[in-house]
Design an enzyme around this catalytic site. Structure first.
Site, PDB file in Angstrom:
ATOM      1  N   ASP A 107       0.816  -1.211   0.000  1.00 28.19           N
ATOM      2  CA  ASP A 107       0.000   0.000   0.000  1.00 28.19           C
ATOM      3  C   ASP A 107       0.850   1.262   0.000  1.00 28.19           C
ATOM      4  O   ASP A 107       0.326   2.368  -0.050  1.00 28.19           O
ATOM      5  CB  ASP A 107      -0.932  -0.009   1.225  1.00 28.19           C
ATOM      6  CG  ASP A 107      -1.998   1.070   1.157  1.00 28.19           C
ATOM      7  OD1 ASP A 107      -2.494   1.352   0.050  1.00 28.19           O
ATOM      8  OD2 ASP A 107      -2.347   1.646   2.208  1.00 28.19           O
TER       9      ASP A 107
ATOM     10  N   SER B  63      -7.841   5.444  -0.604  1.00 29.91           N
ATOM     11  CA  SER B  63      -7.879   4.110  -1.197  1.00 29.91           C
ATOM     12  C   SER B  63      -9.291   3.546  -1.087  1.00 29.91           C
ATOM     13  O   SER B  63      -9.927   3.628  -0.035  1.00 29.91           O
ATOM     14  CB  SER B  63      -6.898   3.180  -0.474  1.00 29.91           C
ATOM     15  OG  SER B  63      -5.579   3.675  -0.562  1.00 29.91           O
TER      16      SER B  63
ATOM     17  N   GLN C 191      -4.879  -1.584  -7.018  1.00 32.45           N
ATOM     18  CA  GLN C 191      -5.617  -0.727  -6.095  1.00 32.45           C
ATOM     19  C   GLN C 191      -6.322   0.375  -6.875  1.00 32.45           C
ATOM     20  O   GLN C 191      -5.733   0.958  -7.792  1.00 32.45           O
ATOM     21  CB  GLN C 191      -4.682  -0.083  -5.062  1.00 32.45           C
ATOM     22  CG  GLN C 191      -5.421   0.762  -4.028  1.00 32.45           C
ATOM     23  CD  GLN C 191      -4.497   1.386  -2.994  1.00 32.45           C
ATOM     24  OE1 GLN C 191      -4.207   2.579  -3.033  1.00 32.45           O
ATOM     25  NE2 GLN C 191      -4.017   0.564  -2.048  1.00 32.45           N
TER      26      GLN C 191
END
Length: 290
Positions: free
Chosen positions: A206, A230, A280
């Site tokens: 991440d 996110s 993502q």
């Protein structure tokens, strides 16, 4: 705090406690890393959710994929509760649903799959060539010109990051490209437990992946009015890897539309093994973006 102390902090948040409280689910509790703005780092809750799910499967089954949604911002000053639903255990695969809660409200939801060690077909993308090694690059934490709060965040991170291209913390160069590469590793040694390395790799996944979207539009993290959140995160573990050794994270953004940007990533060992793939989608708002 020493660099090994930062890694100890990461290991502490991954060391979830079991709870006697349960209904039809397994319950675990954990704490958060202190964050300058008080918001839980998404990679942290990803890693904790993976650890919680791993606790409920047989030792011979390793996580190979996860798909999660960030539902609400987390408060890093409060503890977290993780509930794990044992959806299915088959001969080769196990499936788990994990949800993270704060104050009784879900902030993250994930489904993960686990598989016994098996042999079969084998191929992989080649590691890109011509990329400078980490020893030829500077540790991002020494960068000047960052806001003191931002610099504190990077200085205290358990992960060392070295951008191949110029970092986008304060500004972006003239080239608007939708790709970048970074070298990452923990700032100290991590125990040999492969479950911890898989979870820590989720934590790392991440970091910086959103930047391929920002670069394409000439935006840095310091762009006035920038808003990034996110939305979801997917990860596939392909091969074992140590997070305390350098890993190359190759990232690109194939699309942005409607205030959402998609970023994908491939993580390679220094020896060229493809160890994980990541995707993502983020919400991104850039004032006066063209």
């Amino acid at each position: 705090m020493s660099e090994s102390g930062h890694v100890d902090g990461l290991l502490a948040v991954l060391d979830l406690s079991s709870s006697d409280a349960r209904t039809t689910e397994d319950i675990f509790t954990g704490v958060s890393q202190a964050m300058p703005l008080g918001r839980v780092f998404g990679g942290q809750v990803l890693a904790q959710a993976v650890i919680a799910a791993e606790r409920t499967v047989d030792d011979g089954r390793a996580a190979h994929s996860m798909h999660g949604y960030f539902l609400r911002p987390g408060d890093s000053t409060r503890g977290m509760t993780f509930s794990v639903d044992r959806i299915h255990d088959g001969r080769s695969f196990s499936t788990r649903r994990t949800q993270a809660f704060q104050e009784g409200v879900p902030i993250f939801s994930m489904i993960a799959s686990f598989e016994i060690d098996a042999t079969g077909l084998e191929h992989q993308d080649e590691m890109p060539s011509g990329i400078p090694g980490p020893d030829d690059l500077s540790d991002d934490s020494v960068l000047a010109g960052l806001h003191p709060m931002s610099k504190r965040h990077f200085d205290q991170s358990p992960v060392e990051v070295r951008h191949v291209e110029d970092p986008v913390y304060a500004s972006v160069g003239s080239d608007r490209v939708a790709h970048q590469s970074v070298w990452v590793r923990t700032r100290g040694e991590v125990p040999d437990d492969p479950r911890v390395h898989r979870a820590a790799l989720a934590y790392m996944s991440d970091l910086t992946i959103q930047e391929s979207v920002l670069r394409a539009h000439g935006a840095s993290w310091a762009t006035p009015g920038l808003k990034v959140a996110s939305l979801d995160h997917a990860m596939w573990w392909h091969r074992p890897a140590r997070v305390d050794e350098w890993l190359l994270y190759v990232q690109q953004s194939p699309s942005a539309q409607g205030g959402r940007g998609l970023a994908t990533g491939r993580i390679f060992s220094r020896e060229g093994e493809l160890v994980a793939s990541v995707a993502q989608e983020i919400m991104v708002r850039i004032p006066d973006a063209d």
